[in-house]
Write an enzyme that holds these catalytic residues in place. Structure first.
Site, PDB file in Angstrom:
ATOM      1  N   HIS A 137       0.816  -1.219   0.000  1.00 26.63           N
ATOM      2  CA  HIS A 137       0.000   0.000   0.000  1.00 26.63           C
ATOM      3  C   HIS A 137       0.853   1.274   0.000  1.00 26.63           C
ATOM      4  CE1 HIS A 137      -2.999   2.981   0.905  1.00 26.63           C
ATOM      5  NE2 HIS A 137      -2.514   3.174   2.112  1.00 26.63           N
ATOM      6  N   HIS A 191       3.528   7.029   5.374  1.00 25.07           N
ATOM      7  CA  HIS A 191       2.304   7.734   5.773  1.00 25.07           C
ATOM      8  C   HIS A 191       1.453   7.007   6.810  1.00 25.07           C
ATOM      9  CE1 HIS A 191       0.066   5.359   2.705  1.00 25.07           C
ATOM     10  NE2 HIS A 191      -0.974   5.612   3.470  1.00 25.07           N
ATOM     11  N   GLU A 209       0.434   6.121  12.462  1.00 29.40           N
ATOM     12  CA  GLU A 209      -0.938   5.738  12.750  1.00 29.40           C
ATOM     13  C   GLU A 209      -1.060   4.268  13.173  1.00 29.40           C
ATOM     14  OE1 GLU A 209      -3.666   7.598  12.403  1.00 29.40           O
ATOM     15  OE2 GLU A 209      -5.308   6.148  12.270  1.00 29.40           O
ATOM     16  N   ASP A 210      -0.359   3.382  12.460  1.00 30.03           N
ATOM     17  CA  ASP A 210      -0.622   1.950  12.627  1.00 30.03           C
ATOM     18  C   ASP A 210       0.467   1.140  13.328  1.00 30.03           C
ATOM     19  OD1 ASP A 210      -2.938   2.402  11.275  1.00 30.03           O
ATOM     20  OD2 ASP A 210      -2.163   1.780   9.330  1.00 30.03           O
ATOM     21  N   ASP A 217     -21.317  13.040 -27.473  1.00 34.40           N
ATOM     22  CA  ASP A 217     -19.908  13.389 -27.262  1.00 34.40           C
ATOM     23  C   ASP A 217     -19.233  12.375 -26.348  1.00 34.40           C
ATOM     24  OD1 ASP A 217     -21.544  14.225 -25.299  1.00 34.40           O
ATOM     25  OD2 ASP A 217     -20.587  16.156 -24.975  1.00 34.40           O
TER      26      ASP A 217
HETATM   27 MN    MN Z   1      -2.968   4.667   3.735  1.00 35.26          MN
END
Ligand code: MN
Length: 735
Positions: free
Chosen positions: A61, A86, A90-91, A272
């Site tokens: 990811h 990134h 957070e994780d 179109d």
């Molecule tokens: Mn992410």
């Protein structure tokens, strides 16, 4: 279970990492590759025990997000490092301090911004809006935070397949609600259309597949047409020795779907489906002349539609977009959109802000360009706005898509205004006090009302009066966030005064009735009089809009209501609690048709769902649970802003109940037509009709009927039958 070959996986990780480096290489400076390697190793190590929902190693990811930053946005080393890291804070166990120490303050600041705006899915609505607001705040600090966030979201949307249906709907709606407009505003056109396409893919999978199939099956004939169309232009451009390429690209699935829906036409009638793009190579000071030269060649062969000429070269769009668009008539009688631009302009159009940045120094007279202006305006708005976050995000969002209109002050200053802006918006743009006291305006020396909609080139003089003050009414026609926010502020002040009066009256009344004035009673009063907030309720009493005598009626109602109370359901969590009390399996599903006894639900009037429709339940404040179709025009907003109130819902198989559905019929009028329609509905199919209305003008017939049906199959059968009636050309369902 599938055995995972760790060695193969390891090699795949290295392969993806090398690809990233290879693509970034042309832009790297000395030492950059080393830093990227360090970031990759750090991230790989930190995420090593984690896997994505799909079962793949998690590191795929961040690698993919970094790859998008390089390939699709054109970002450099700092962003690549931040993208790789990134999700680390957070994780995983790593802290922001570790990042700062290892990678410096710049990367740490970006990661901090990204961490703050994550977790959007887990929380409730106001929290989420607050997150968006934070995100926009970081935008004005470092736009890279937003760009990386967009890359992150794009990859999550590309891999949404492995998520649960509920999360899919929610993430997709949120993407449509905020991220796609944001990508658009930052000039990331290809990202914007991909996000929209993916939204459609997950919310309307059948429609999506159908259009995709149609696009590919018509490819050969389309390419033939394009070749024929461009051939004379190509020859001519070669003659004048221009360096160019011509592309014929189909429009996005979403935009085709939008057109089909808006005009209610089938795929075959969308004319179109593609645009021709001519990209030339020209020196920066020759660009404009060269583009018009190409225009001149094109219109030598094909007649242009004078209403469809767009010159975004002389006046670029606010997001930096530059291009010359014209719609011309082909020799087969079909309108074709032709876009003419230079390579530099094309790169800006595809990759947006970052590409724009790269070329910025080359600008001859370096004026502040649209996008920077826009960003500084966002900053201003964020700093001045005290409205609740959710309201703010909504206002902001509605400003995202708007194109601009340019108007002049009496002294000749140019003011860019959002499309649809009125004279009153213009007054607020000049100064909030001028706006608040605005009485009217003179446009091009002519007196106009406050709600006059500005046109390009208007010269506007604002008339004020000390006695004038903002009214509720103004909110109905102003469009700029600035004007809205200021008017709301003023009204709130006034409201507060009236509400204080109202509160006193209510207090007195309750005392007379021997009821306590506490949170619970006030809340019941608010619900009884169907006002949004208790402040609204007090205000209405203070203004005399709710008669104090009516409060008595509330007491009577309260006494009878106490005996027949249903369980209180206020959000998805309490719904699950009540349901699991009542039954054992699938407590998080609302079974429509069966659960009538446990919970109170109704069908939403905005989309009238019938069995077979893809639906969800929405816990409202006063009226129990409402069932909406996922394709309901309101669903994007509900799903993305109030996820915590959404409950899963499905239809049970028993279908004794009849549902109201609306049908529109188009065709040519003839004697006996209505008779034939009603005969089919009631005699042949034994369907109950609630209403029918018909308009005919100049032989054209337009009918609307409301019928009771059992489910979507039943409805489709009815549609097919009606379509066979002589004179009827089209039958379709409406909300
Ligand atoms: Mn992410």
């Amino acid at each position: 279970m599938i055995a995972i070959d760790l060695e193969v996986e390891k090699q795949e990780i290295i392969r993806r990492y090398r690809k990233l480096l290879r693509h970034a290489k042309p832009f790297l400076k000395d030492g950059d590759a080393k830093l990227i390697k360090k970031a990759f190793n750090t991230s790989n190590e930190a995420h090593k025990e984690m896997r994505r929902k799909s079962g793949e190693p998690y590191i795929y990811h961040p690698l993919a997000v970094a790859q998008i930053c390089v390939d699709e946005i054109g970002l450099g080393t700092t962003s690549i490092i931040a993208a790789l890291l990134h999700d680390v804070v957070e994780d995983t166990d790593m802290e922001l301090e570790d990042i700062r120490r290892e990678f410096g303050p710049k990367v740490a600041r970006i990661i901090d911004g990204l961490t703050k705006i994550s977790g959007v899915f887990e929380h409730g609505s106001s929290q989420q809006a607050e997150n968006f607001r934070k995100m926009l705040l970081t935008l004005s600090e470092d736009v890279r935070v937003i760009l990386i966030k967009l890359a992150d979201r794009l990859h999550n949307m590309r891999t949404l397949d492995s998520m649960q249906r509920n999360s899919q709907l929610k993430i997709a709606s949120e993407t449509m609600y905020l991220y796609a407009p944001l990508a658009h505003r930052l000039g990331l056109y290809s990202m914007k259309s991909e996000l929209e396409d993916l939204y459609l893919k997950f919310t309307e999978p059948q429609v999506y597949r159908e259009i995709a199939r149609n696009i590919s099956s018509t490819k050969a004939s389309r390419n033939r047409f394009i070749r024929q169309f461009i051939s004379p232009i190509e020859d001519e451009l070669k003659k004048i020795d221009l360096d160019f390429i011509i592309k014929g690209r189909p429009k996005s699935i979403y935009s085709i779907w939008n057109k089909m829906r808006k005009k209610n036409i089938p795929f075959e009638e969308v004319f179109d489906l593609f645009a021709i793009r001519i990209i030339i190579n020209a020196d920066i000071d020759q660009e404009k002349a060269a583009c018009w030269q190409v225009y001149s060649v094109v219109t030598d062969y094909y007649k242009p539609n004078p209403d469809r000429l767009r010159d975004w070269i002389s006046t670029p769009k606010a997001n930096g977009y530059e291009s010359l668009h014209s719609t011309v008539m082909s020799s087969t009688g079909q309108w074709v959109e032709v876009q003419i631009r230079t390579r530099r302009m094309d790169e800006i159009a595809e990759k947006g802000y970052a590409a724009h940045w790269k070329y910025k120094e080359q600008k001859v007279n370096n004026k502040e360009v649209g996008l920077e202006k826009w960003i500084s305006r966002v900053r201003e708005m964020l700093e001045s706005n005290e409205a609740p976050a959710i309201e703010f995000v909504d206002d902001f969002r509605s400003n995202l898509f708007n194109e601009e209109v340019f108007a002049f002050t009496p002294k000749g200053d140019l003011k860019p205004m959002p499309n649809g802006a009125t004279a009153l918006d213009f007054a607020f743009e000049i100064h909030s006090e001028i706006g608040a006291h605005c009485l009217g305006a003179k446009v091009n020396q002519r007196l106009v009302p406050l709600n006059y909609v500005l046109k390009n080139g208007d010269q506007v003089e604002i008339l004020t009066s000390d006695k004038q003050k903002p009214s509720e009414d103004w909110l109905r026609f102003v469009v700029s966030s600035k004007a809205k926010a200021k008017i709301k502020d003023c009204l709130k002040e006034e409201k507060k005064k009236a509400a204080t009066d109202g509160k006193e009256i209510v207090e007195r009344k309750l005392r007379q009735m021997k009821l306590p004035m506490n949170q619970e009673v006030v809340n019941q009063l608010r619900a009884f009089f169907e006002t949004k907030t208790s402040l609204d309720f007090f205000y209405k009493v203070g203004k005399g809009l709710i008669d104090a005598k009516e409060i008595k009626r509330f007491k009577e109602f309260k006494q009878t209501a106490q005996q027949t109370q249903k369980p209180q359901i206020s959000d998805a969590k309490s719904f699950e609690r009540e349901m699991s009390k009542a039954k054992s399996q699938e407590p998080d599903f609302l079974l429509i048709g069966e659960d009538m006894n446990e919970v109170d639900y109704k069908f939403a009037k905005c989309c009238n769902p019938i069995p077979g429709d893809d639906v969800f339940g929405f816990v409202t404040v006063n009226e129990g649970i409402k069932i909406h179709r996922t394709s309901c025009p309101n669903s994007v907003e509900l799903l993305s802003n109030y996820g915590y109130r959404v409950v899963k819902a499905k239809w049970t198989s028993q279908q004794e109940i009849a549902f109201l559905a609306g049908l529109k019929l188009d065709g040519t009028d003839r004697v006996g037509l209505i008779n034939d329609i009603t005969r089919i509905i009631s005699d042949e199919l034994h369907v109950n009709m609630q209403s029918i209305s018909v308009e005919t003008e100049g032989g054209v017939f337009e009918g609307a009927i409301k019928v009771y049906v059992n489910d979507t199959r039943h409805l489709e059968y009815l549609i097919r039958k009606l379509e066979k009636v002589k004179g009827i050309m089209k039958v379709f369902r409406f909300h």
